[in-house]
Design an enzyme around this catalytic site. Structure first.
Site, mmCIF file in Angstrom:
data_model
loop_
_atom_site.group_PDB
_atom_site.id
_atom_site.type_symbol
_atom_site.label_atom_id
_atom_site.label_comp_id
_atom_site.label_asym_id
_atom_site.label_seq_id
_atom_site.Cartn_x
_atom_site.Cartn_y
_atom_site.Cartn_z
ATOM 1 N N ARG A 92 63.703 86.386 -22.611
ATOM 2 C CA ARG A 92 65.127 86.031 -22.586
ATOM 3 C C ARG A 92 65.382 84.662 -23.187
ATOM 4 N NH1 ARG A 92 64.988 87.474 -16.412
ATOM 5 N NH2 ARG A 92 62.867 86.889 -16.954
ATOM 6 N N SER B 216 66.815 89.735 -11.934
ATOM 7 C CA SER B 216 66.977 90.469 -10.677
ATOM 8 C C SER B 216 67.336 89.533 -9.525
ATOM 9 C CB SER B 216 65.695 91.218 -10.327
ATOM 10 O OG SER B 216 65.366 92.120 -11.341
ATOM 11 N N LYS C 138 55.124 88.294 -4.789
ATOM 12 C CA LYS C 138 56.538 88.144 -4.434
ATOM 13 C C LYS C 138 56.800 89.009 -3.200
ATOM 14 C CE LYS C 138 58.109 87.610 -9.230
ATOM 15 N NZ LYS C 138 58.953 88.136 -10.292
ATOM 16 N N HIS D 101 66.633 94.972 -18.129
ATOM 17 C CA HIS D 101 65.422 95.798 -18.224
ATOM 18 C C HIS D 101 65.695 97.058 -19.057
ATOM 19 C CE1 HIS D 101 64.497 93.926 -14.073
ATOM 20 N NE2 HIS D 101 63.557 93.472 -14.856
#
Ligand code: ADP
Length: 159
Positions: free
Chosen positions: A90, A128, A41, A17
């Site tokens: 990514r 994460s 989440k 990040h």
């Protein structure tokens, strides 16, 4: 003055990040890093904890601020006067979801563009969730998160 928001769960913030934030700083005059409160989440860290960790990691960057929001990203972008939404890409696996989100956000607010940035290759496999798993197994995560985040994870898993 071009402002952008960088929304995400940041549960917790990683060097991936931070890499994206550094790149965004080169392009925009100011960046608001925004912790999404209700993403469906169940985060490990509270909103307050995630905001505090980000603030600590980003305190050196003059043109970066941190806040949180509950609602639509485009509404928050408009509220803070941002012209762009930053997202990190990514791998191809990120693409489909991000593409859909970007097009929906464009439909909702045509004046706000999503800008995708790619991190350094060494962060392309980092997220994460992996960091949380590794921390839960007491693994060394110092290559992936700043020291304050590592400490917060240690405290969380000691409880
Ligand atoms: P979200 O739940 O919104 O995906 P995340 O905190 O997981 O929130 O990610 C926020 C943004 O940061 C997303 O655009 C994600 O693709 C990007 N991101 C997460 N990890 C990395 C990384 N290692 N390198 C580059 N971008 C990343």
């Amino acid at each position: 003055m071009a402002k952008a928001i960088y929304p995400g769960t940041f549960d917790p913030v990683t060097y991936g990040h931070i890499d994206i934030i550094k790149r965004a700083r080169e392009i925009f005059d100011s960046i608001v890093v925004t912790v999404a409160i209700n993403t469906g989440k169940t985060p490990l860290f509270t909103t307050q904890e995630r905001v505090e960790m980000l603030k600590d990691c980003l305190k050196e960057f003059q043109n970066v601020s941190v806040d949180s929001f509950d609602g639509l990203v485009v509404d928050h972008a408009k509220n803070v006067g941002a012209v762009s939404i930053i997202r990190g890409l990514r791998a191809v696996s990120d693409f489909e979801y991000e593409f859909q989100m970007a097009l929906m956000n464009r439909k909702l607010a045509g004046e706000i563009s999503t800008v995708f940035l790619m991190p350094h290759e060494k962060y392309t496999y980092l997220n994460s969730s992996i960091v949380r798993s590794l921390a839960g197994f007491n693994s060394d995560i110092s290559d992936f998160v700043p020291p304050n985040v590592r400490n917060a994870l240690e405290r969380k898993f000691k409880k």
